[in-house]
Design a protein around this motif. Structure first.
Motif, PDB file in Angstrom:
ATOM      1  N   HIS A  61       0.999   9.118 -12.104  1.00 46.73           N
ATOM      2  CA  HIS A  61      -0.294   9.372 -11.448  1.00 46.73           C
ATOM      3  C   HIS A  61      -0.117  10.218 -10.181  1.00 46.73           C
ATOM      4  CE1 HIS A  61      -2.018   6.480 -14.189  1.00 46.73           C
ATOM      5  NE2 HIS A  61      -1.130   5.586 -13.802  1.00 46.73           N
ATOM      6  N   ALA A  62       0.915  11.031 -10.161  1.00 49.38           N
ATOM      7  CA  ALA A  62       1.232  11.832  -8.971  1.00 49.38           C
ATOM      8  C   ALA A  62       0.072  12.721  -8.533  1.00 49.38           C
ATOM      9  CB  ALA A  62       2.483  12.678  -9.221  1.00 49.38           C
ATOM     10  N   GLU A  63      -0.775  13.126  -9.471  1.00 54.45           N
ATOM     11  CA  GLU A  63      -1.901  13.995  -9.108  1.00 54.45           C
ATOM     12  C   GLU A  63      -2.899  13.278  -8.203  1.00 54.45           C
ATOM     13  OE1 GLU A  63      -3.354  11.744 -12.686  1.00 54.45           O
ATOM     14  OE2 GLU A  63      -1.466  12.686 -12.158  1.00 54.45           O
ATOM     15  N   LEU A  64      -2.821  11.955  -8.118  1.00 56.58           N
ATOM     16  CA  LEU A  64      -3.733  11.174  -7.269  1.00 56.58           C
ATOM     17  C   LEU A  64      -3.112  10.792  -5.924  1.00 56.58           C
ATOM     18  CD1 LEU A  64      -5.084   8.763 -10.043  1.00 56.58           C
ATOM     19  CD2 LEU A  64      -6.181  10.827  -9.132  1.00 56.58           C
ATOM     20  N   TRP A  65      -1.850  11.078  -5.731  1.00 48.62           N
ATOM     21  CA  TRP A  65      -1.171  10.647  -4.510  1.00 48.62           C
ATOM     22  C   TRP A  65      -1.822  11.197  -3.250  1.00 48.62           C
ATOM     23  CZ3 TRP A  65       4.715  11.316  -5.953  1.00 48.62           C
ATOM     24  CH2 TRP A  65       5.066  10.324  -6.877  1.00 48.62           C
ATOM     25  N   GLY A  66      -2.241  12.444  -3.271  1.00 48.71           N
ATOM     26  CA  GLY A  66      -2.879  13.032  -2.089  1.00 48.71           C
ATOM     27  C   GLY A  66      -4.137  12.268  -1.695  1.00 48.71           C
ATOM     28  N   ARG A  67      -4.928  11.920  -2.690  1.00 43.90           N
ATOM     29  CA  ARG A  67      -6.162  11.161  -2.430  1.00 43.90           C
ATOM     30  C   ARG A  67      -5.851   9.791  -1.836  1.00 43.90           C
ATOM     31  NH1 ARG A  67     -10.126   9.495  -7.217  1.00 43.90           N
ATOM     32  NH2 ARG A  67      -8.727   7.752  -7.265  1.00 43.90           N
ATOM     33  N   PHE A  68      -4.827   9.107  -2.380  1.00 45.38           N
ATOM     34  CA  PHE A  68      -4.475   7.794  -1.851  1.00 45.38           C
ATOM     35  C   PHE A  68      -3.839   7.903  -0.461  1.00 45.38           C
ATOM     36  CE2 PHE A  68      -4.485   6.493  -6.456  1.00 45.38           C
ATOM     37  CZ  PHE A  68      -5.641   5.742  -6.356  1.00 45.38           C
ATOM     38  N   ALA A  69      -3.093   8.962  -0.212  1.00 42.53           N
ATOM     39  CA  ALA A  69      -2.518   9.166   1.126  1.00 42.53           C
ATOM     40  C   ALA A  69      -3.640   9.356   2.154  1.00 42.53           C
ATOM     41  CB  ALA A  69      -1.573  10.360   1.127  1.00 42.53           C
ATOM     42  N   GLU A  70      -4.651  10.125   1.799  1.00 39.75           N
ATOM     43  CA  GLU A  70      -5.792  10.321   2.699  1.00 39.75           C
ATOM     44  C   GLU A  70      -6.528   9.003   2.950  1.00 39.75           C
ATOM     45  OE1 GLU A  70      -8.155  13.353   0.870  1.00 39.75           O
ATOM     46  OE2 GLU A  70      -6.776  14.949   1.462  1.00 39.75           O
ATOM     47  N   ALA A  71      -6.705   8.209   1.899  1.00 44.59           N
ATOM     48  CA  ALA A  71      -7.384   6.915   2.048  1.00 44.59           C
ATOM     49  C   ALA A  71      -6.570   5.979   2.932  1.00 44.59           C
ATOM     50  CB  ALA A  71      -7.621   6.283   0.677  1.00 44.59           C
ATOM     51  N   ALA A  72      -5.253   5.984   2.756  1.00 44.41           N
ATOM     52  CA  ALA A  72      -4.382   5.128   3.575  1.00 44.41           C
ATOM     53  C   ALA A  72      -4.417   5.564   5.042  1.00 44.41           C
ATOM     54  CB  ALA A  72      -2.952   5.160   3.039  1.00 44.41           C
ATOM     55  N   LEU A  73      -4.434   6.866   5.281  1.00 49.24           N
ATOM     56  CA  LEU A  73      -4.516   7.365   6.654  1.00 49.24           C
ATOM     57  C   LEU A  73      -5.855   6.979   7.284  1.00 49.24           C
ATOM     58  CD1 LEU A  73      -3.357   8.974   9.003  1.00 49.24           C
ATOM     59  CD2 LEU A  73      -4.243  11.052   7.907  1.00 49.24           C
ATOM     60  N   ARG A  74      -6.952   7.104   6.545  1.00 49.96           N
ATOM     61  CA  ARG A  74      -8.261   6.684   7.069  1.00 49.96           C
ATOM     62  C   ARG A  74      -8.253   5.193   7.409  1.00 49.96           C
ATOM     63  NH1 ARG A  74     -10.247   9.959   3.055  1.00 49.96           N
ATOM     64  NH2 ARG A  74     -10.601   8.175   1.678  1.00 49.96           N
ATOM     65  N   GLN A  75      -7.666   4.393   6.527  1.00 52.04           N
ATOM     66  CA  GLN A  75      -7.581   2.943   6.757  1.00 52.04           C
ATOM     67  C   GLN A  75      -6.796   2.657   8.037  1.00 52.04           C
ATOM     68  OE1 GLN A  75      -9.079   0.522   5.250  1.00 52.04           O
ATOM     69  NE2 GLN A  75      -7.960  -1.252   5.911  1.00 52.04           N
ATOM     70  N   LEU A  76      -5.693   3.353   8.224  1.00 48.02           N
ATOM     71  CA  LEU A  76      -4.879   3.146   9.432  1.00 48.02           C
ATOM     72  C   LEU A  76      -5.657   3.524  10.685  1.00 48.02           C
ATOM     73  CD1 LEU A  76      -1.389   3.376  10.219  1.00 48.02           C
ATOM     74  CD2 LEU A  76      -2.559   5.378  11.114  1.00 48.02           C
ATOM     75  N   ARG A  77      -6.337   4.647  10.647  1.00 44.09           N
ATOM     76  CA  ARG A  77      -7.060   5.126  11.827  1.00 44.09           C
ATOM     77  C   ARG A  77      -8.253   4.232  12.158  1.00 44.09           C
ATOM     78  NH1 ARG A  77      -5.493  11.046  11.838  1.00 44.09           N
ATOM     79  NH2 ARG A  77      -3.458  10.786  12.796  1.00 44.09           N
ATOM     80  N   GLN A  78      -8.845   3.580  11.177  1.00 42.95           N
ATOM     81  CA  GLN A  78      -9.955   2.661  11.435  1.00 42.95           C
ATOM     82  C   GLN A  78      -9.501   1.452  12.232  1.00 42.95           C
ATOM     83  OE1 GLN A  78     -11.637   1.629   7.637  1.00 42.95           O
ATOM     84  NE2 GLN A  78     -12.956   3.427   7.577  1.00 42.95           N
TER      85      GLN A  78
END
Length: 80
Positions: A61-78
């Motif tokens: 599912h490597a094509e989705l990694w960028g999307r999950f990385a962005e979601a994880a970064l948003r979660q951290l920043r919240q």
């Protein structure tokens, strides 16, 4: 260990067989990641006690990694 971090906090890790993302237990991204074939809660210490907020997403599912990385970064920043 290789991974991604922001503000001194790690939110993703590169693994031999995929990547793990700190998506936050109960979030939409966490549920979406866990629904993928082969995905599971990440057991970072390999001791049978996975980190509930982290999901290991396999390389298929490597094509989705960028999307999950962005979601994880948003979660951290919240949380900052």
């Amino acid at each position: 260990k290789r991974g991604m971090q922001a503000d001194g906090k790690v939110f993703a890790r590169i693994l031999e067989d995929g990547m793990s993302f700190k998506l936050g237990e109960g979030t939409r991204a966490h549920a979406e990641a866990l629904a993928l074939h082969g995905a599971e809660l990440w057991d970072g210490h390999r001791d049978g006690h996975p980190f509930r907020g982290w999901v290991r997403v396999p390389v298929e599912h490597a094509e989705l990694w960028g999307r999950f990385a962005e979601a994880a970064l948003r979660q951290l920043r919240q949380k900052l």
